[in-house]
Design an enzyme around this catalytic site. Sequence first.
Site, PDB file in Angstrom:
ATOM      1  N   GLY A  30     -46.511  -8.342  28.727  1.00 50.79           N
ATOM      2  CA  GLY A  30     -46.597  -9.364  29.767  1.00 50.79           C
ATOM      3  C   GLY A  30     -45.405 -10.292  29.821  1.00 50.79           C
ATOM      4  CG  HIS A  33     -38.258  -9.526  32.103  1.00 49.55           C
ATOM      5  ND1 HIS A  33     -37.810  -8.231  32.222  1.00 49.55           N
ATOM      6  CD2 HIS A  33     -38.668  -9.660  30.816  1.00 49.55           C
ATOM      7  CE1 HIS A  33     -37.921  -7.620  31.063  1.00 49.55           C
ATOM      8  NE2 HIS A  33     -38.445  -8.458  30.196  1.00 49.55           N
ATOM      9  CD  GLU A  34     -34.729  -9.422  38.833  1.00 48.41           C
ATOM     10  OE1 GLU A  34     -33.859  -8.557  39.025  1.00 48.41           O
ATOM     11  OE2 GLU A  34     -34.534 -10.637  38.989  1.00 48.41           O
ATOM     12  CG  HIS A  36     -42.015  -6.492  32.111  1.00 52.40           C
ATOM     13  ND1 HIS A  36     -41.563  -7.753  31.805  1.00 52.40           N
ATOM     14  CD2 HIS A  36     -42.432  -5.962  30.936  1.00 52.40           C
ATOM     15  CE1 HIS A  36     -41.720  -7.976  30.511  1.00 52.40           C
ATOM     16  NE2 HIS A  36     -42.227  -6.905  29.960  1.00 52.40           N
ATOM     17  CD  GLN A  60     -46.096  -4.596  19.474  1.00 49.41           C
ATOM     18  OE1 GLN A  60     -46.930  -3.817  19.934  1.00 49.41           O
ATOM     19  NE2 GLN A  60     -44.921  -4.792  20.057  1.00 49.41           N
ATOM     20  N   GLY A 147     -39.033   1.229  28.522  1.00 51.06           N
ATOM     21  CA  GLY A 147     -37.643   0.834  28.745  1.00 51.06           C
ATOM     22  C   GLY A 147     -36.717   1.317  27.644  1.00 51.06           C
ATOM     23  CG  ASP A 150     -37.769  -2.952  23.701  1.00 49.13           C
ATOM     24  OD1 ASP A 150     -37.342  -3.857  22.979  1.00 49.13           O
ATOM     25  OD2 ASP A 150     -38.199  -3.152  24.858  1.00 49.13           O
ATOM     26  CB  SER A 186     -40.908 -11.708  27.291  1.00 48.37           C
ATOM     27  OG  SER A 186     -41.256 -10.640  28.134  1.00 48.37           O
TER      28      SER A 186
HETATM   29  P1  AMP Z   1     -42.510  -5.761  26.548  1.00 52.12           P
HETATM   30  O1  AMP Z   1     -43.442  -6.496  27.461  1.00 52.12           O
HETATM   31  O2  AMP Z   1     -41.354  -6.574  26.086  1.00 52.12           O
HETATM   32  O3  AMP Z   1     -43.243  -5.048  25.435  1.00 52.12           O
HETATM   33  O4  AMP Z   1     -41.860  -4.611  27.429  1.00 52.12           O
HETATM   34  C1  AMP Z   1     -42.651  -3.705  28.152  1.00 52.12           C
HETATM   35  C2  AMP Z   1     -41.793  -2.557  28.576  1.00 52.12           C
HETATM   36  O5  AMP Z   1     -40.714  -3.036  29.390  1.00 52.12           O
HETATM   37  C3  AMP Z   1     -41.145  -1.831  27.389  1.00 52.12           C
HETATM   38  O6  AMP Z   1     -41.186  -0.428  27.638  1.00 52.12           O
HETATM   39  C4  AMP Z   1     -39.752  -2.377  27.377  1.00 52.12           C
HETATM   40  O7  AMP Z   1     -38.800  -1.492  26.810  1.00 52.12           O
HETATM   41  C5  AMP Z   1     -39.496  -2.556  28.867  1.00 52.12           C
HETATM   42  N1  AMP Z   1     -38.432  -3.536  29.069  1.00 52.12           N
HETATM   43  C6  AMP Z   1     -38.283  -4.729  28.445  1.00 52.12           C
HETATM   44  N2  AMP Z   1     -37.149  -5.328  28.834  1.00 52.12           N
HETATM   45  C7  AMP Z   1     -36.553  -4.493  29.728  1.00 52.12           C
HETATM   46  C8  AMP Z   1     -35.343  -4.554  30.498  1.00 52.12           C
HETATM   47  N3  AMP Z   1     -34.502  -5.585  30.424  1.00 52.12           N
HETATM   48  N4  AMP Z   1     -35.054  -3.514  31.316  1.00 52.12           N
HETATM   49  C9  AMP Z   1     -35.902  -2.446  31.401  1.00 52.12           C
HETATM   50  N5  AMP Z   1     -37.047  -2.341  30.707  1.00 52.12           N
HETATM   51  C10 AMP Z   1     -37.370  -3.342  29.889  1.00 52.12           C
END
Ligand code: AMP
Length: 282
Positions: A30, A33-34, A36, A60, A147, A150, A186
């Site tokens: 959650g 941002h762009e 997601h 995690q 993404g 990561d 985030s």
């Molecule tokens: P998170 O909410 O940070 O666990 O991210 C959720 C998904 O969004 C994961 O698969 C991340 O790798 C992906 N993600 C996070 N930041 C970015 C970004 N800047 N560009 C593209 N995908 C992203």
Amino acid sequence: MELLTKKFQVRSAINSLSNNKSIGFVPTMGSFHEGHVSLIRKAAEECDVVVVSVFVNPTQFGIGEDLAKYPRNIDRDSCLAEEEGVDIFFAPSEEEMYPKGRQETWVRLGEIEEKLCGAFRPGHFRGVATVVAKLTNIVRPNKLYLGEKDFQQLRVVQRMVEDLDMGAEVIGCPTLREPDGLAMSSRNAYMSPEERAAAKVIYEALMEAKKVAQTGTHSADRVKQALVEKLVSEPLCRLQFVSVCDSESLEELTRLGGSVLIAIGAYFGTTRMVDSIVLSFS
Ligand code: AMP
């Protein structure tokens, strides 16, 4: 859009779909941002039904990590998801995902878990893999969108899905960046204005490394040296690791060749940042 908090609701919503509908799933923690949004758009382009989960997964986070202060914006996230045409928005509680705090069965990963970030975050990828397995078993998607930001997480999930025959196709999506090159995250909001300004050194270091790698050198050490030199030139950067490794196995390289991941982990204040690029060599 259906906003659901219970696993059985997600199962019955998915069971009520006709069999020939393809399901795209975007698991997240959650605070959208762009980055997601780009994953959601890709899923919407490629699949009939888009499912997004928002769950800040406690298993995690290590002791002393930022679980309690991790940003939570569920109302804003659900509005954004609705605007993007998401069909099912799943936001379970901790109790729903880990009833009575109990989880005895864990995904055990191979050596890939101990590399890069894994060396500094024991148990992190086990927590990631286990929750992605649980969510994937609830949603049973055709395609799972993650993404490249990561990158180790992407590889861990790709291995798990393949090794355990989970039947989904894992799609890696490119990293979205701020105008100065900083990868959207985030966690960027944690930084002070000074730390935020300094953090652009990560992308600068990756670009410097790319330049060196493309001079025709075969030396991974020369690339690492370029990364370190750039990063230590920024006083607010506390370097954790640099890696020049094979993008599949994440094994460190001495000689550049094939598909190479160049990765950085670094702190700015108390905020830990990771970023990487992939280069191909013939
Ligand atoms: P998170 O909410 O940070 O666990 O991210 C959720 C998904 O969004 C994961 O698969 C991340 O790798 C992906 N993600 C996070 N930041 C970015 C970004 N800047 N560009 C593209 N995908 C992203």
